[in-house]
Design an enzyme around this catalytic site. Structure first.
Site, mmCIF file in Angstrom:
data_model
loop_
_atom_site.group_PDB
_atom_site.id
_atom_site.type_symbol
_atom_site.label_atom_id
_atom_site.label_comp_id
_atom_site.label_asym_id
_atom_site.label_seq_id
_atom_site.Cartn_x
_atom_site.Cartn_y
_atom_site.Cartn_z
ATOM 1 N N HIS A 179 33.419 46.783 29.798
ATOM 2 C CA HIS A 179 34.751 46.921 29.206
ATOM 3 C C HIS A 179 35.204 45.553 28.703
ATOM 4 C CE1 HIS A 179 38.606 48.642 28.460
ATOM 5 N NE2 HIS A 179 39.235 48.033 29.430
ATOM 6 N N VAL B 191 40.403 50.319 38.240
ATOM 7 C CA VAL B 191 40.957 50.166 36.895
ATOM 8 C C VAL B 191 41.243 48.693 36.597
ATOM 9 C CG1 VAL B 191 42.810 50.932 35.322
ATOM 10 C CG2 VAL B 191 42.045 52.457 37.139
ATOM 11 N N ARG C 61 40.455 55.377 22.365
ATOM 12 C CA ARG C 61 40.943 54.504 21.280
ATOM 13 C C ARG C 61 40.116 54.719 20.008
ATOM 14 N NH1 ARG C 61 41.927 49.433 25.311
ATOM 15 N NH2 ARG C 61 44.149 49.813 25.649
ATOM 16 N N GLY D 167 49.497 51.716 37.486
ATOM 17 C CA GLY D 167 49.520 52.489 38.732
ATOM 18 C C GLY D 167 50.631 53.524 38.749
ATOM 19 N N ASN E 163 41.041 44.823 35.848
ATOM 20 C CA ASN E 163 40.108 44.027 35.030
ATOM 21 C C ASN E 163 39.788 42.668 35.662
ATOM 22 O OD1 ASN E 163 39.333 45.390 32.594
ATOM 23 N ND2 ASN E 163 41.510 45.483 32.119
ATOM 24 N N ALA F 195 51.572 49.379 42.078
ATOM 25 C CA ALA F 195 52.628 50.242 41.522
ATOM 26 C C ALA F 195 53.209 49.629 40.252
ATOM 27 C CB ALA F 195 53.725 50.463 42.572
HETATM 28 N N1 APR Z 1 48.085 44.747 46.884
HETATM 29 C C1 APR Z 1 48.779 45.730 46.252
HETATM 30 N N2 APR Z 1 49.337 45.555 45.035
HETATM 31 C C2 APR Z 1 49.190 44.344 44.454
HETATM 32 C C3 APR Z 1 48.463 43.301 45.045
HETATM 33 C C4 APR Z 1 47.904 43.540 46.325
HETATM 34 N N3 APR Z 1 47.209 42.599 46.965
HETATM 35 N N4 APR Z 1 48.505 42.245 44.210
HETATM 36 C C5 APR Z 1 49.190 42.619 43.118
HETATM 37 N N5 APR Z 1 49.621 43.894 43.249
HETATM 38 C C6 APR Z 1 50.423 44.705 42.343
HETATM 39 C C7 APR Z 1 51.552 43.918 41.691
HETATM 40 O O1 APR Z 1 52.633 43.711 42.576
HETATM 41 C C8 APR Z 1 51.907 44.831 40.527
HETATM 42 O O2 APR Z 1 52.920 45.760 40.866
HETATM 43 O O3 APR Z 1 49.660 45.165 41.256
HETATM 44 C C9 APR Z 1 50.577 45.595 40.264
HETATM 45 C C10 APR Z 1 50.006 45.299 38.892
HETATM 46 O O4 APR Z 1 50.869 45.822 37.965
HETATM 47 P P1 APR Z 1 51.143 45.184 36.518
HETATM 48 O O5 APR Z 1 51.337 43.719 36.634
HETATM 49 O O6 APR Z 1 52.195 46.007 35.870
HETATM 50 O O7 APR Z 1 49.748 45.376 35.774
HETATM 51 P P2 APR Z 1 49.218 46.710 35.069
HETATM 52 O O8 APR Z 1 49.624 46.696 33.645
HETATM 53 O O9 APR Z 1 49.548 47.878 35.910
HETATM 54 O O10 APR Z 1 47.644 46.443 35.104
HETATM 55 C C11 APR Z 1 46.947 46.474 36.340
HETATM 56 O O11 APR Z 1 44.949 47.326 35.358
HETATM 57 O O12 APR Z 1 44.349 47.743 33.150
HETATM 58 C C12 APR Z 1 44.265 46.849 34.220
HETATM 59 O O13 APR Z 1 44.081 44.678 33.155
HETATM 60 C C13 APR Z 1 44.906 45.523 33.913
HETATM 61 O O14 APR Z 1 44.000 44.350 35.808
HETATM 62 C C14 APR Z 1 45.164 44.978 35.290
HETATM 63 C C15 APR Z 1 45.473 46.246 36.094
#
Ligand code: APR
Length: 307
Positions: free
Chosen positions: A174, A117, A150, A12, A119, A8
């Protein structure tokens, strides 16, 4: 139709919002490991429904029971890049996360399809496919739609012509070695090479390859999410509406383009069964060599995985 979004965070939450606002599902379930965050974001989103005019529920949770029997699951859980990091630097930590998440997703939604999604994208898609035990057509990754968006945006900026009139496709992994296909880039059917000089095209291709890094540099504490979430939701819509869209997606290759046992971005037909077809289009020798180089890089990263 139920769409579950795991993670989230920035990507997400924005995926969940776009799915709800586009009326793509009557239930959107947002899952995160952090207590309170998915609950708070989901409730906040649901409270926008009377204004935005959507009827779907938005549920936030830390458990997977609520995801049961999802039509589609989007996995965004994991760490995002910080300045100076490559996508591969995230490999081992995110592989562990994707493994745990996928086990739960597959347990509660054994018939679902998964869009990855997180990486490094192609490698994480492989982890989800292996851990779920699903057929490869049900596990695919979002990368090419974003990279292509992009590329089209930069071409539109250069030409002063609507993005809607720019057709293109970016293939490969990617990473910074992705493959924008110049031979298939056109502006309302006019080959782009007639409209943009070689030097400028080279610069645009380079900017596309580093498009993710450009945003990371600005944000400093995270990576892009508006365009990544829009790209993901285009794929969600294609599957839920059985639209048979032809989109570049990370798909499992079993000999197509001379590539085997790896994920890479290739043109696929997306419909209700997920990846319904991979189109083995012709490309120039140079583009094919780039595709192989990019896919081999993914393969090496898969081989180095510690799961
Ligand atoms: N289960 C559920 N959620 C998790 C877990 C897990 N085991 N581990 C981490 N998370 C959650 C984190 O708590 C956080 O809310 O995943 C979320 C990741 O969110 P962000 O840090 O905001 O990252 P975001 O910018 O959303 O990118 C997520 O997508 O584009 C790719 O490179 C990017 O790998 C990254 C992913």
């Amino acid at each position: 139709m139920k769409v579950s979004v795991i993670g989230a965070g920035h990507v997400g939450a924005t995926v969940a919002q776009r799915v709800a606002e586009k009326h793509l599902a009557n239930e959107v379930v947002l899952v995160d490991i952090v207590d309170g965050v998915p609950q708070g974001k989901a409730l906040d989103m649901w409270e926008s429904a009377p204004i935005e005019g959507f009827d779907g529920k938005v549920i936030g949770t830390n458990s997977y029971e609520e995801t049961a029997d999802s039509s589609l699951v989007v996995i965004t859980a994991g760490l995002a890049r910080k300045p100076g990091m490559s996508r591969d630097d995230l490999r081992d930590k995110n592989a562990e996360i994707i493994k745990g998440v996928t086990e739960q997703v597959a347990k509660f939604s054994p018939q679902t399809k998964i869009i990855v999604v997180t990486n490094p994208l192609d490698v994480m898609t492989y982890v989800a496919m292996k851990v779920s035990g699903f057929e490869p057509n049900r596990v695919f990754g979002q990368a090419g739609v974003l990279d292509t968006a992009r590329y089209r945006t930069f071409l539109s900026m250069e030409l002063g012509i609507s993005v809607r009139d720019i057709q293109a496709m970016v293939l490969g992994g990617h990473g910074d070695d992705m493959v924008p296909l110049l031979s298939y880039t056109s502006v309302s059917g006019i080959p782009v090479t007639q409209l943009v000089s070689k030097d400028r095209l080279d610069a645009i291709v380079q900017r596309t390859r580093q498009g993710g890094g450009e945003i990371v540099k600005y944000l400093k504490t995270g990576s892009a999410y508006y365009a990544p979430s829009a790209a993901t939701v285009e794929m969600v819509e294609a599957v839920l509406h059985d639209a048979k869209r032809l989109l570049p997606c990370a798909a499992w290759l079993s000999g197509e383009f001379g590539l085997k046992d790896t994920y890479a971005g290739v043109p696929v037909v997306l419909g209700k069964n997920g990846v319904e077809k991979i189109l083995e289009i012709e490309m120039t020798d140079a583009e094919m060599a780039m595709l192989h180089e990019s896919a081999n890089h993914v393969k090496e990263t898969i081989a180095a995985l510690k799961i």
